[in-house]
Enzyme design. Structure first.
Site, short mmCIF file in Angstrom:
data_model
loop_
_atom_site.label_atom_id
_atom_site.label_comp_id
_atom_site.label_asym_id
_atom_site.label_seq_id
_atom_site.Cartn_x
_atom_site.Cartn_y
_atom_site.Cartn_z
N ARG A 1 -58.94 42.76 -91.66
CA ARG A 1 -58.44 43.53 -90.51
C ARG A 1 -59.39 44.65 -90.10
O ARG A 1 -59.48 44.99 -88.92
CB ARG A 1 -57.06 44.10 -90.83
CG ARG A 1 -56.02 43.01 -90.80
CD ARG A 1 -54.64 43.52 -91.02
NE ARG A 1 -53.68 42.47 -90.80
CZ ARG A 1 -52.46 42.44 -91.33
NH1 ARG A 1 -52.06 43.42 -92.11
NH2 ARG A 1 -51.65 41.45 -91.05
N LYS B 1 -37.88 28.04 -92.20
CA LYS B 1 -36.61 28.13 -91.51
C LYS B 1 -36.67 27.77 -90.04
O LYS B 1 -37.51 28.27 -89.30
CB LYS B 1 -36.09 29.57 -91.62
CG LYS B 1 -35.65 29.94 -93.03
CD LYS B 1 -35.64 31.43 -93.19
CE LYS B 1 -34.25 31.96 -93.41
NZ LYS B 1 -34.22 33.43 -93.26
N GLY C 1 -48.43 34.38 -90.69
CA GLY C 1 -49.06 34.83 -91.92
C GLY C 1 -49.38 33.70 -92.88
O GLY C 1 -50.51 33.58 -93.36
N GLY D 1 -45.18 38.21 -86.66
CA GLY D 1 -44.04 38.31 -85.75
C GLY D 1 -44.45 38.45 -84.29
O GLY D 1 -43.82 37.87 -83.41
P1 ADP Z 1 -45.67 31.45 -91.11
O1 ADP Z 1 -45.78 32.66 -92.00
O2 ADP Z 1 -46.96 30.77 -90.90
O3 ADP Z 1 -44.94 31.76 -89.80
P2 ADP Z 1 -43.27 30.57 -92.42
O4 ADP Z 1 -43.14 31.92 -93.04
O5 ADP Z 1 -42.30 30.19 -91.37
O6 ADP Z 1 -44.76 30.37 -91.87
O7 ADP Z 1 -43.15 29.44 -93.52
C1 ADP Z 1 -43.94 29.42 -94.68
C2 ADP Z 1 -43.13 29.11 -95.90
O8 ADP Z 1 -42.46 27.88 -95.75
C3 ADP Z 1 -44.00 28.97 -97.12
O9 ADP Z 1 -43.60 29.93 -98.06
C4 ADP Z 1 -43.74 27.55 -97.60
O10 ADP Z 1 -43.70 27.45 -99.01
C5 ADP Z 1 -42.38 27.26 -97.02
N1 ADP Z 1 -42.13 25.82 -96.91
C6 ADP Z 1 -42.68 24.93 -96.08
N2 ADP Z 1 -42.21 23.69 -96.31
C7 ADP Z 1 -41.34 23.79 -97.33
C8 ADP Z 1 -40.52 22.86 -98.05
N3 ADP Z 1 -40.51 21.56 -97.74
N4 ADP Z 1 -39.72 23.35 -99.02
C9 ADP Z 1 -39.73 24.66 -99.33
N5 ADP Z 1 -40.48 25.58 -98.71
C10 ADP Z 1 -41.28 25.15 -97.72
MG MG Z 2 -44.33 33.63 -93.27
#
Ligand code: ADP
Ligand code: MG
Length: 405
Positions: free
Chosen positions: A36, A205, A362, A385
Protein backbone atom coordinates in the site's frame (compact mmCIF):
# COMPACT_ATOMS: atom_id res chain seq x y z
CA UNK A 1 -13.90 9.70 -15.25
CA UNK A 2 -15.96 12.77 -14.44
CA UNK A 3 -14.01 13.68 -11.31
CA UNK A 4 -11.09 16.12 -11.25
CA UNK A 5 -7.68 14.57 -10.83
CA UNK A 6 -4.50 15.84 -9.23
CA UNK A 7 -3.17 16.32 -12.77
CA UNK A 8 -5.95 18.88 -13.45
CA UNK A 9 -4.84 21.40 -10.83
CA UNK A 10 -1.84 23.69 -10.26
CA UNK A 11 0.05 22.46 -7.20
CA UNK A 12 2.94 24.94 -7.14
CA UNK A 13 3.45 26.35 -3.66
CA UNK A 14 0.13 24.89 -2.48
CA UNK A 15 -0.39 22.94 0.73
CA UNK A 16 -1.85 19.62 -0.35
CA UNK A 17 -3.56 17.13 1.98
CA UNK A 18 -3.35 13.62 0.57
CA UNK A 19 -5.62 10.97 2.12
CA UNK A 20 -3.65 7.78 1.55
CA UNK A 21 -4.25 4.19 2.57
CA UNK A 22 -1.32 3.29 4.83
CA UNK A 23 -3.32 0.68 6.73
CA UNK A 24 -0.45 -1.81 6.50
CA UNK A 25 0.28 -4.87 8.66
CA UNK A 26 2.86 -3.93 11.32
CA UNK A 27 4.42 -6.39 13.74
CA UNK A 28 6.76 -5.24 16.54
CA UNK A 29 7.30 -1.96 14.73
CA UNK A 30 8.23 -3.65 11.42
CA UNK A 31 6.11 -3.33 8.29
CA UNK A 32 5.25 -6.79 6.99
CA UNK A 33 3.82 -5.78 3.62
CA UNK A 34 4.50 -2.40 2.01
CA UNK A 35 2.27 -2.85 -1.06
CA UNK A 36 0.00 0.00 0.00
CA UNK A 37 2.88 2.39 0.63
CA UNK A 38 4.30 1.60 -2.80
CA UNK A 39 0.84 2.14 -4.28
CA UNK A 40 0.72 5.72 -2.96
CA UNK A 41 4.22 6.69 -4.15
CA UNK A 42 3.23 7.96 -7.62
CA UNK A 43 0.80 10.52 -6.18
CA UNK A 44 3.18 11.63 -3.41
CA UNK A 45 6.08 11.96 -5.84
CA UNK A 46 3.86 13.83 -8.31
CA UNK A 47 2.85 16.34 -5.62
CA UNK A 48 6.46 16.80 -4.43
CA UNK A 49 7.79 17.24 -7.97
CA UNK A 50 5.12 19.83 -8.71
CA UNK A 51 6.28 21.98 -5.82
CA UNK A 52 3.59 21.42 -3.24
CA UNK A 53 3.84 21.11 0.53
CA UNK A 54 2.51 17.64 1.23
CA UNK A 55 0.49 16.58 4.26
CA UNK A 56 -0.24 12.83 4.40
CA UNK A 57 -3.00 11.25 6.45
CA UNK A 58 -4.20 7.67 6.87
CA UNK A 59 -5.91 5.37 9.30
CA UNK A 60 -4.19 2.32 10.78
CA UNK A 61 -6.29 -0.47 12.25
CA UNK A 62 -9.12 0.30 14.66
CA UNK A 63 -7.41 1.69 17.77
CA UNK A 64 -10.47 2.97 19.64
CA UNK A 65 -12.57 -0.14 19.00
CA UNK A 66 -9.67 -2.42 19.95
CA UNK A 67 -9.01 -0.38 23.08
CA UNK A 68 -12.60 -0.79 24.21
CA UNK A 69 -12.56 -4.51 23.46
CA UNK A 70 -9.29 -5.22 25.26
CA UNK A 71 -10.37 -3.16 28.28
CA UNK A 72 -13.65 -5.05 28.50
CA UNK A 73 -11.71 -8.30 28.55
CA UNK A 74 -9.20 -6.89 31.07
CA UNK A 75 -6.34 -7.31 28.60
CA UNK A 76 -3.52 -4.81 28.09
CA UNK A 77 -4.01 -2.35 25.23
CA UNK A 78 -0.96 -2.13 22.99
CA UNK A 79 -0.80 1.52 21.96
CA UNK A 80 2.39 1.01 19.96
CA UNK A 81 0.46 -1.02 17.38
CA UNK A 82 -1.45 2.01 16.17
CA UNK A 83 1.19 4.60 15.44
CA UNK A 84 2.06 5.48 11.84
CA UNK A 85 5.60 6.45 12.86
CA UNK A 86 7.18 3.27 11.34
CA UNK A 87 5.32 4.02 8.10
CA UNK A 88 6.78 7.54 8.02
CA UNK A 89 10.26 6.03 8.43
CA UNK A 90 9.65 3.47 5.69
CA UNK A 91 8.26 6.11 3.35
CA UNK A 92 11.27 8.32 3.98
CA UNK A 93 13.54 5.40 2.97
CA UNK A 94 11.50 4.83 -0.20
CA UNK A 95 11.46 8.50 -1.19
CA UNK A 96 15.11 9.01 -0.26
CA UNK A 97 14.18 12.24 1.55
CA UNK A 98 12.88 13.15 5.00
CA UNK A 99 9.27 12.62 6.04
CA UNK A 100 8.34 14.73 9.05
CA UNK A 101 6.07 13.12 11.58
CA UNK A 102 3.91 15.35 13.74
CA UNK A 103 1.33 14.48 16.31
CA UNK A 104 1.13 17.49 18.59
CA UNK A 105 1.00 20.90 16.98
CA UNK A 106 0.15 19.88 13.44
CA UNK A 107 -1.30 23.23 12.32
CA UNK A 108 1.80 25.27 13.13
CA UNK A 109 4.00 22.57 11.62
CA UNK A 110 1.97 22.73 8.41
CA UNK A 111 2.29 26.51 8.24
CA UNK A 112 6.08 26.25 8.37
CA UNK A 113 6.42 23.69 5.53
CA UNK A 114 8.39 24.58 2.39
CA UNK A 115 7.69 23.41 -1.16
CA UNK A 116 8.65 19.76 -1.57
CA UNK A 117 8.39 18.95 2.17
CA UNK A 118 6.40 15.91 3.27
CA UNK A 119 4.66 15.76 6.66
CA UNK A 120 2.77 12.76 7.97
CA UNK A 121 -0.02 13.07 10.51
CA UNK A 122 -0.65 10.46 13.18
CA UNK A 123 -3.27 7.70 12.70
CA UNK A 124 -6.58 9.43 11.99
CA UNK A 125 -8.63 6.85 13.85
CA UNK A 126 -7.00 7.75 17.17
CA UNK A 127 -9.50 10.60 17.07
CA UNK A 128 -13.13 9.54 17.58
CA UNK A 129 -14.17 12.33 15.20
CA UNK A 130 -12.71 10.50 12.19
CA UNK A 131 -15.19 7.63 11.91
CA UNK A 132 -18.07 9.81 13.17
CA UNK A 133 -17.35 12.28 10.36
CA UNK A 134 -17.36 14.99 13.00
CA UNK A 135 -17.45 18.48 11.49
CA UNK A 136 -15.02 20.00 14.02
CA UNK A 137 -12.46 17.28 13.40
CA UNK A 138 -12.93 17.63 9.64
CA UNK A 139 -12.43 21.41 9.95
CA UNK A 140 -9.24 20.86 11.95
CA UNK A 141 -7.89 18.54 9.23
CA UNK A 142 -8.57 21.25 6.64
CA UNK A 143 -6.67 23.96 8.53
CA UNK A 144 -4.00 25.49 6.31
CA UNK A 145 -4.86 23.18 3.40
CA UNK A 146 -5.33 24.51 -0.17
CA UNK A 147 -6.00 21.28 -2.05
CA UNK A 148 -7.48 17.97 -0.89
CA UNK A 149 -6.47 14.78 -2.71
CA UNK A 150 -8.13 11.44 -2.06
CA UNK A 151 -5.92 8.51 -3.05
CA UNK A 152 -7.45 5.98 -0.65
CA UNK A 153 -9.99 4.10 -2.76
CA UNK A 154 -10.26 1.36 -0.12
CA UNK A 155 -11.94 3.73 2.36
CA UNK A 156 -13.95 5.76 -0.16
CA UNK A 157 -17.11 3.79 0.68
CA UNK A 158 -17.05 5.28 4.19
CA UNK A 159 -18.10 8.87 4.86
CA UNK A 160 -15.44 9.71 7.43
CA UNK A 161 -13.91 13.08 8.37
CA UNK A 162 -10.85 12.50 6.15
CA UNK A 163 -12.77 11.06 3.20
CA UNK A 164 -15.91 13.23 3.13
CA UNK A 165 -16.16 15.79 5.96
CA UNK A 166 -12.94 17.60 5.07
CA UNK A 167 -14.15 18.28 1.51
CA UNK A 168 -16.68 20.78 2.93
CA UNK A 169 -13.81 22.91 4.25
CA UNK A 170 -11.39 22.80 1.30
CA UNK A 171 -12.16 24.57 -2.00
CA UNK A 172 -10.40 22.18 -4.37
CA UNK A 173 -10.92 18.42 -3.94
CA UNK A 174 -9.49 15.97 -6.46
CA UNK A 175 -8.62 12.29 -7.00
CA UNK A 176 -5.05 11.02 -6.64
CA UNK A 177 -3.40 8.87 -9.32
CA UNK A 178 -4.26 5.55 -7.66
CA UNK A 179 -7.86 6.59 -7.09
CA UNK A 180 -8.05 7.78 -10.70
CA UNK A 181 -6.82 4.39 -11.91
CA UNK A 182 -9.42 2.54 -9.81
CA UNK A 183 -12.23 4.73 -11.11
CA UNK A 184 -11.04 4.39 -14.70
CA UNK A 185 -10.88 0.58 -14.66
CA UNK A 186 -13.96 -0.13 -12.57
CA UNK A 187 -15.97 2.66 -14.18
CA UNK A 188 -15.20 1.45 -17.70
CA UNK A 189 -16.13 -2.14 -16.82
CA UNK A 190 -19.51 -1.00 -15.53
CA UNK A 191 -20.34 1.72 -18.04
CA UNK A 192 -18.88 0.68 -21.38
CA UNK A 193 -17.22 -2.74 -21.20
CA UNK A 194 -15.68 -4.30 -24.29
CA UNK A 195 -17.57 -7.50 -24.93
CA UNK A 196 -17.77 -10.38 -24.35
CA UNK A 197 -17.87 -9.34 -20.70
CA UNK A 198 -17.45 -12.23 -18.25
CA UNK A 199 -17.85 -11.96 -14.48
CA UNK A 200 -16.56 -14.61 -12.08
CA UNK A 201 -17.96 -14.62 -8.57
CA UNK A 202 -17.08 -16.85 -5.69
CA UNK A 203 -16.27 -16.73 -2.00
CA UNK A 204 -18.08 -17.81 1.05
CA UNK A 205 -21.38 -16.00 1.17
CA UNK A 206 -24.07 -15.24 -1.39
CA UNK A 207 -25.44 -12.53 0.89
CA UNK A 208 -22.22 -10.47 0.54
CA UNK A 209 -22.36 -10.57 -3.22
CA UNK A 210 -26.04 -10.32 -4.20
CA UNK A 211 -25.90 -6.55 -4.92
CA UNK A 212 -22.87 -7.12 -7.17
CA UNK A 213 -24.50 -10.03 -9.01
CA UNK A 214 -27.68 -8.03 -9.57
CA UNK A 215 -25.79 -4.99 -10.79
CA UNK A 216 -23.78 -7.13 -13.25
CA UNK A 217 -26.96 -8.76 -14.56
CA UNK A 218 -28.55 -5.33 -15.03
CA UNK A 219 -25.50 -4.30 -17.01
CA UNK A 220 -25.99 -7.38 -19.17
CA UNK A 221 -22.71 -9.10 -18.47
CA UNK A 222 -22.50 -11.82 -21.14
CA UNK A 223 -21.53 -14.67 -18.82
CA UNK A 224 -21.71 -15.05 -15.08
CA UNK A 225 -19.57 -17.85 -13.60
CA UNK A 226 -20.37 -18.73 -10.01
CA UNK A 227 -18.05 -20.89 -7.90
CA UNK A 228 -16.89 -21.13 -4.30
CA UNK A 229 -19.14 -21.95 -1.39
CA UNK A 230 -21.64 -19.48 -2.84
CA UNK A 231 -22.62 -22.00 -5.52
CA UNK A 232 -24.07 -24.40 -2.93
CA UNK A 233 -26.91 -22.05 -2.04
CA UNK A 234 -27.87 -22.07 -5.74
CA UNK A 235 -27.65 -25.88 -5.87
CA UNK A 236 -29.64 -26.47 -2.70
CA UNK A 237 -32.32 -24.03 -3.87
CA UNK A 238 -32.64 -26.14 -7.02
CA UNK A 239 -33.13 -29.30 -4.96
CA UNK A 240 -29.63 -30.81 -5.17
CA UNK A 241 -28.04 -32.54 -2.21
CA UNK A 242 -25.03 -30.50 -1.09
CA UNK A 243 -24.13 -32.45 2.04
CA UNK A 244 -22.39 -30.39 4.70
CA UNK A 245 -21.12 -27.76 2.27
CA UNK A 246 -21.57 -24.13 3.29
CA UNK A 247 -25.12 -22.94 2.50
CA UNK A 248 -27.15 -19.88 3.44
CA UNK A 249 -30.64 -21.34 3.66
CA UNK A 250 -32.33 -17.95 3.97
CA UNK A 251 -30.71 -16.88 0.69
CA UNK A 252 -32.18 -19.76 -1.36
CA UNK A 253 -35.17 -17.77 -2.67
CA UNK A 254 -32.80 -14.92 -3.61
CA UNK A 255 -30.56 -17.37 -5.48
CA UNK A 256 -33.54 -18.65 -7.50
CA UNK A 257 -34.60 -15.08 -8.20
CA UNK A 258 -31.09 -14.14 -9.41
CA UNK A 259 -30.99 -17.17 -11.72
CA UNK A 260 -34.37 -16.14 -13.18
CA UNK A 261 -33.25 -12.52 -13.66
CA UNK A 262 -30.10 -13.76 -15.42
CA UNK A 263 -32.17 -15.88 -17.81
CA UNK A 264 -34.56 -13.02 -18.57
CA UNK A 265 -31.63 -10.68 -19.27
CA UNK A 266 -29.98 -13.22 -21.58
CA UNK A 267 -27.02 -13.60 -19.22
CA UNK A 268 -25.46 -17.05 -19.38
CA UNK A 269 -25.16 -18.33 -15.80
CA UNK A 270 -22.60 -21.11 -15.32
CA UNK A 271 -22.39 -23.16 -12.13
CA UNK A 272 -19.86 -25.91 -11.30
CA UNK A 273 -20.47 -29.40 -12.70
CA UNK A 274 -18.02 -31.14 -10.37
CA UNK A 275 -16.28 -30.34 -7.09
CA UNK A 276 -13.63 -31.40 -4.62
CA UNK A 277 -15.19 -32.89 -1.53
CA UNK A 278 -14.06 -34.46 1.71
CA UNK A 279 -15.97 -36.85 3.92
CA UNK A 280 -16.99 -35.02 7.07
CA UNK A 281 -16.00 -38.09 9.15
CA UNK A 282 -12.56 -38.43 7.63
CA UNK A 283 -11.67 -34.98 6.28
CA UNK A 284 -7.90 -35.56 5.97
CA UNK A 285 -7.86 -38.71 3.84
CA UNK A 286 -11.00 -38.54 1.81
CA UNK A 287 -10.50 -35.80 -0.75
CA UNK A 288 -11.91 -36.67 -4.13
CA UNK A 289 -13.48 -34.90 -7.05
CA UNK A 290 -17.02 -35.92 -7.91
CA UNK A 291 -19.91 -34.70 -10.03
CA UNK A 292 -22.20 -32.28 -8.21
CA UNK A 293 -25.14 -34.71 -8.49
CA UNK A 294 -23.16 -37.51 -6.79
CA UNK A 295 -22.87 -35.49 -3.58
CA UNK A 296 -24.14 -37.32 -0.48
CA UNK A 297 -25.16 -36.03 2.93
CA UNK A 298 -21.68 -36.60 4.44
CA UNK A 299 -19.74 -34.63 1.79
CA UNK A 300 -18.29 -31.18 2.28
CA UNK A 301 -17.51 -29.30 -0.95
CA UNK A 302 -14.33 -27.24 -0.64
CA UNK A 303 -13.32 -26.40 -4.22
CA UNK A 304 -14.48 -26.60 -7.81
CA UNK A 305 -13.38 -29.76 -9.65
CA UNK A 306 -11.09 -30.06 -12.70
CA UNK A 307 -14.01 -30.36 -15.14
CA UNK A 308 -15.46 -27.08 -13.84
CA UNK A 309 -12.06 -25.40 -14.03
CA UNK A 310 -11.91 -26.39 -17.73
CA UNK A 311 -15.50 -25.29 -18.30
CA UNK A 312 -14.86 -21.88 -16.72
CA UNK A 313 -11.54 -21.49 -18.55
CA UNK A 314 -13.31 -22.19 -21.85
CA UNK A 315 -15.96 -19.60 -20.97
CA UNK A 316 -13.18 -17.03 -20.54
CA UNK A 317 -11.71 -17.65 -23.98
CA UNK A 318 -12.22 -14.62 -26.19
CA UNK A 319 -13.48 -12.48 -23.30
CA UNK A 320 -12.61 -8.79 -23.67
CA UNK A 321 -13.58 -7.72 -20.14
CA UNK A 322 -13.26 -9.91 -17.04
CA UNK A 323 -14.26 -8.99 -13.51
CA UNK A 324 -13.40 -11.47 -10.77
CA UNK A 325 -14.32 -11.41 -7.11
CA UNK A 326 -14.25 -14.34 -4.71
CA UNK A 327 -12.10 -17.50 -4.67
CA UNK A 328 -13.42 -20.75 -6.17
CA UNK A 329 -12.75 -22.72 -3.00
CA UNK A 330 -11.14 -22.73 0.39
CA UNK A 331 -7.88 -21.60 -1.19
CA UNK A 332 -6.11 -21.03 2.15
CA UNK A 333 -5.97 -24.83 2.62
CA UNK A 334 -3.93 -26.74 0.06
CA UNK A 335 -4.90 -28.55 -2.13
CA UNK A 336 -8.21 -26.71 -2.17
CA UNK A 337 -6.46 -23.80 -3.88
CA UNK A 338 -6.21 -25.73 -7.16
CA UNK A 339 -9.53 -24.53 -8.58
CA UNK A 340 -8.80 -20.90 -7.75
CA UNK A 341 -5.29 -21.15 -9.22
CA UNK A 342 -6.66 -22.73 -12.41
CA UNK A 343 -9.09 -19.82 -12.81
CA UNK A 344 -6.35 -17.29 -12.03
CA UNK A 345 -4.29 -18.86 -14.85
CA UNK A 346 -7.22 -18.73 -17.25
CA UNK A 347 -7.80 -15.05 -16.42
CA UNK A 348 -4.08 -14.32 -16.94
CA UNK A 349 -4.14 -16.14 -20.29
CA UNK A 350 -7.21 -14.23 -21.47
CA UNK A 351 -5.43 -11.02 -20.40
CA UNK A 352 -2.34 -12.01 -22.43
CA UNK A 353 -4.67 -12.29 -25.43
CA UNK A 354 -6.06 -8.79 -24.97
CA UNK A 355 -8.77 -8.91 -22.33
CA UNK A 356 -8.98 -6.22 -19.67
CA UNK A 357 -9.09 -8.08 -16.36
CA UNK A 358 -9.98 -6.73 -12.95
CA UNK A 359 -9.58 -8.65 -9.71
CA UNK A 360 -11.05 -7.24 -6.51
CA UNK A 361 -11.65 -8.42 -2.95
CA UNK A 362 -9.13 -9.08 -0.18
CA UNK A 363 -9.07 -12.86 -0.50
CA UNK A 364 -9.23 -12.92 -4.29
CA UNK A 365 -6.27 -10.55 -4.56
CA UNK A 366 -4.37 -12.65 -2.00
CA UNK A 367 -5.08 -15.77 -4.09
CA UNK A 368 -3.80 -14.14 -7.29
CA UNK A 369 -0.67 -12.92 -5.51
CA UNK A 370 -0.17 -16.39 -4.01
CA UNK A 371 -0.36 -17.86 -7.52
CA UNK A 372 2.30 -15.33 -8.64
CA UNK A 373 0.01 -14.05 -11.39
CA UNK A 374 -0.70 -10.47 -10.33
CA UNK A 375 1.60 -9.05 -13.07
CA UNK A 376 -0.59 -10.65 -15.71
CA UNK A 377 -3.84 -9.05 -14.49
CA UNK A 378 -4.76 -5.63 -15.93
CA UNK A 379 -5.95 -4.16 -12.66
CA UNK A 380 -5.73 -5.44 -9.09
CA UNK A 381 -8.21 -3.36 -7.16
CA UNK A 382 -7.00 -2.02 -3.81
CA UNK A 383 -10.46 -1.90 -2.28
CA UNK A 384 -12.28 -4.73 -0.56
CA UNK A 385 -15.67 -3.40 0.47
CA UNK A 386 -15.21 -0.30 -1.68
CA UNK A 387 -14.68 -2.38 -4.82
CA UNK A 388 -17.76 -4.47 -4.10
CA UNK A 389 -19.89 -1.39 -3.44
CA UNK A 390 -18.63 0.25 -6.62
CA UNK A 391 -19.36 -2.88 -8.69
CA UNK A 392 -22.81 -3.01 -7.08
CA UNK A 393 -23.41 0.39 -8.67
CA UNK A 394 -23.37 2.37 -5.42
CA UNK A 395 -22.03 5.90 -5.28
CA UNK A 396 -19.03 5.98 -2.92
CA UNK A 397 -19.24 9.01 -0.58
CA UNK A 398 -15.48 9.63 -0.81
CA UNK A 399 -15.72 9.78 -4.60
CA UNK A 400 -18.96 11.78 -4.75
CA UNK A 401 -17.32 14.45 -2.54
CA UNK A 402 -14.61 15.23 -5.13
CA UNK A 403 -14.97 18.09 -7.65
CA UNK A 404 -16.52 17.27 -10.99
CA UNK A 405 -14.45 17.81 -14.11
P1 ADP B 1 -13.08 -11.69 -1.23
O1 ADP B 1 -12.35 -11.32 0.03
O2 ADP B 1 -12.18 -11.86 -2.39
O3 ADP B 1 -14.26 -10.76 -1.51
P2 ADP B 1 -14.73 -13.60 0.17
O4 ADP B 1 -14.30 -12.99 1.45
O5 ADP B 1 -16.12 -13.39 -0.28
O6 ADP B 1 -13.73 -13.15 -1.00
O7 ADP B 1 -14.54 -15.17 0.20
C1 ADP B 1 -13.32 -15.78 0.54
C2 ADP B 1 -13.52 -16.93 1.49
O8 ADP B 1 -14.41 -17.88 0.95
C3 ADP B 1 -12.24 -17.65 1.76
O9 ADP B 1 -11.97 -17.58 3.15
C4 ADP B 1 -12.50 -19.07 1.30
O10 ADP B 1 -11.91 -20.05 2.14
C5 ADP B 1 -14.00 -19.15 1.39
N1 ADP B 1 -14.54 -20.22 0.54
C6 ADP B 1 -14.62 -20.27 -0.80
N2 ADP B 1 -15.15 -21.44 -1.21
C7 ADP B 1 -15.41 -22.16 -0.10
C8 ADP B 1 -15.98 -23.45 0.15
N3 ADP B 1 -16.36 -24.25 -0.85
N4 ADP B 1 -16.13 -23.83 1.44
C9 ADP B 1 -15.73 -23.03 2.45
N5 ADP B 1 -15.19 -21.81 2.28
C10 ADP B 1 -15.04 -21.38 1.02
MG1 MG C 1 -12.85 -11.63 2.11
Amino acid sequence: MNKKSITDVDLTGKTVFIRVDFNVPIKNGAIEDDTRIRGALPTITYAVEHGSKVVLASHLGRPLKDKKKTEEKGLPYDEAKYTLRPVAEKLSEMLGSPVFFENEDVASRISSLSSGDVLMRENLRLNAGEEKNDADFARSLAEGIDIYVNDAFGTAHRAHASTEGITHFVDTCVAGLLMEKELAFLGKALDSPERPFVAILGGAKVSDKIPVIESLIERRVDKLLIGGAMAYTFFKARGFTVGKSLVEDEMMPTALDVAKKAEEAGVQLLLPTDHQVVDSYDPLNSRKSIQIDFTNSGHVGLDIGPETADLFAAALEGAQTIVWNGPMGMFEEKPFDEGTIAIARAVAEATDKGATSIVGGGDSVAAVNQAGLSDRISHISTGGGATLEFLAGDVLPGVAALDDK
